[in-house]
Design a protein around this motif. Sequence first.
Motif, PDB file in Angstrom:
ATOM      1  N   ASP A   6       0.846  -1.192   0.000  1.00 44.47           N
ATOM      2  CA  ASP A   6       0.000   0.000   0.000  1.00 44.47           C
ATOM      3  C   ASP A   6       0.885   1.247   0.000  1.00 44.47           C
ATOM      4  O   ASP A   6       1.995   1.227   0.541  1.00 44.47           O
ATOM      5  CB  ASP A   6      -0.869   0.045   1.256  1.00 44.47           C
ATOM      6  N   TYR A  30      -4.178   0.784  -2.064  1.00 46.14           N
ATOM      7  CA  TYR A  30      -3.771  -0.567  -1.696  1.00 46.14           C
ATOM      8  C   TYR A  30      -2.898  -1.198  -2.776  1.00 46.14           C
ATOM      9  O   TYR A  30      -3.085  -0.953  -3.968  1.00 46.14           O
ATOM     10  CB  TYR A  30      -5.002  -1.434  -1.409  1.00 46.14           C
ATOM     11  N   GLY A  34      -4.896  -1.981  -6.197  1.00 47.87           N
ATOM     12  CA  GLY A  34      -5.753  -0.971  -5.590  1.00 47.87           C
ATOM     13  C   GLY A  34      -6.024   0.182  -6.552  1.00 47.87           C
ATOM     14  O   GLY A  34      -5.177   0.534  -7.363  1.00 47.87           O
TER      15      GLY A  34
END
Length: 131
Positions: A6, A30, A34
Motif C-alpha cells: 500500500d 492498496y 488498488g
Amino acid sequence: NELPRDVQIYWEAKENGKLTHKRRDQGILYGRGGEMLVHTFQGDIFSYVFENVRYYVTAPKRSEDAYIVLNADEEDILVRCTSSVRCMANRGQIFEIIVKPSWAPQGAARFLALVRNKYYDMVPVRDDQNG
C-alpha cells in the motif's frame, strides 16, 4: 497500484509553477491492484513514497488518459504464464507478457486486474512462433 505494498497518496501544492512541499493527504492506495478516484485538474501533481523514495506523477491532460498506473521506476510489468496443455510437448513451458502501462494505462490496469482475478487461467493461447 501495481506495487507490492500500500502507498499513501498526496496532492502536491505549487506556487508559481514550483512545488512547495506542502502536501495534502488523498488516502491510501492498496497494493497489487488498488484503485483510487481523485477529482483533479490537468497538471496537478501527486506523490507517493515507495522503498524510501518519493515518486511524483502528474495528472493527465486529457480525460481519456485519466488512468495512472503506479509502478515506481519500472516502465514495464512482467506477467509470467505457464502452459498447462496436457497433450502438447510444451506443457509447463513458461512464456512472458510484457505490459507497458505508459502505452495504455487503463488497458494495462484492466488486463492486470483480470490476471489477478484468474480470468485467464485455463484459457487457450495459440503459439504462432512456430508457424
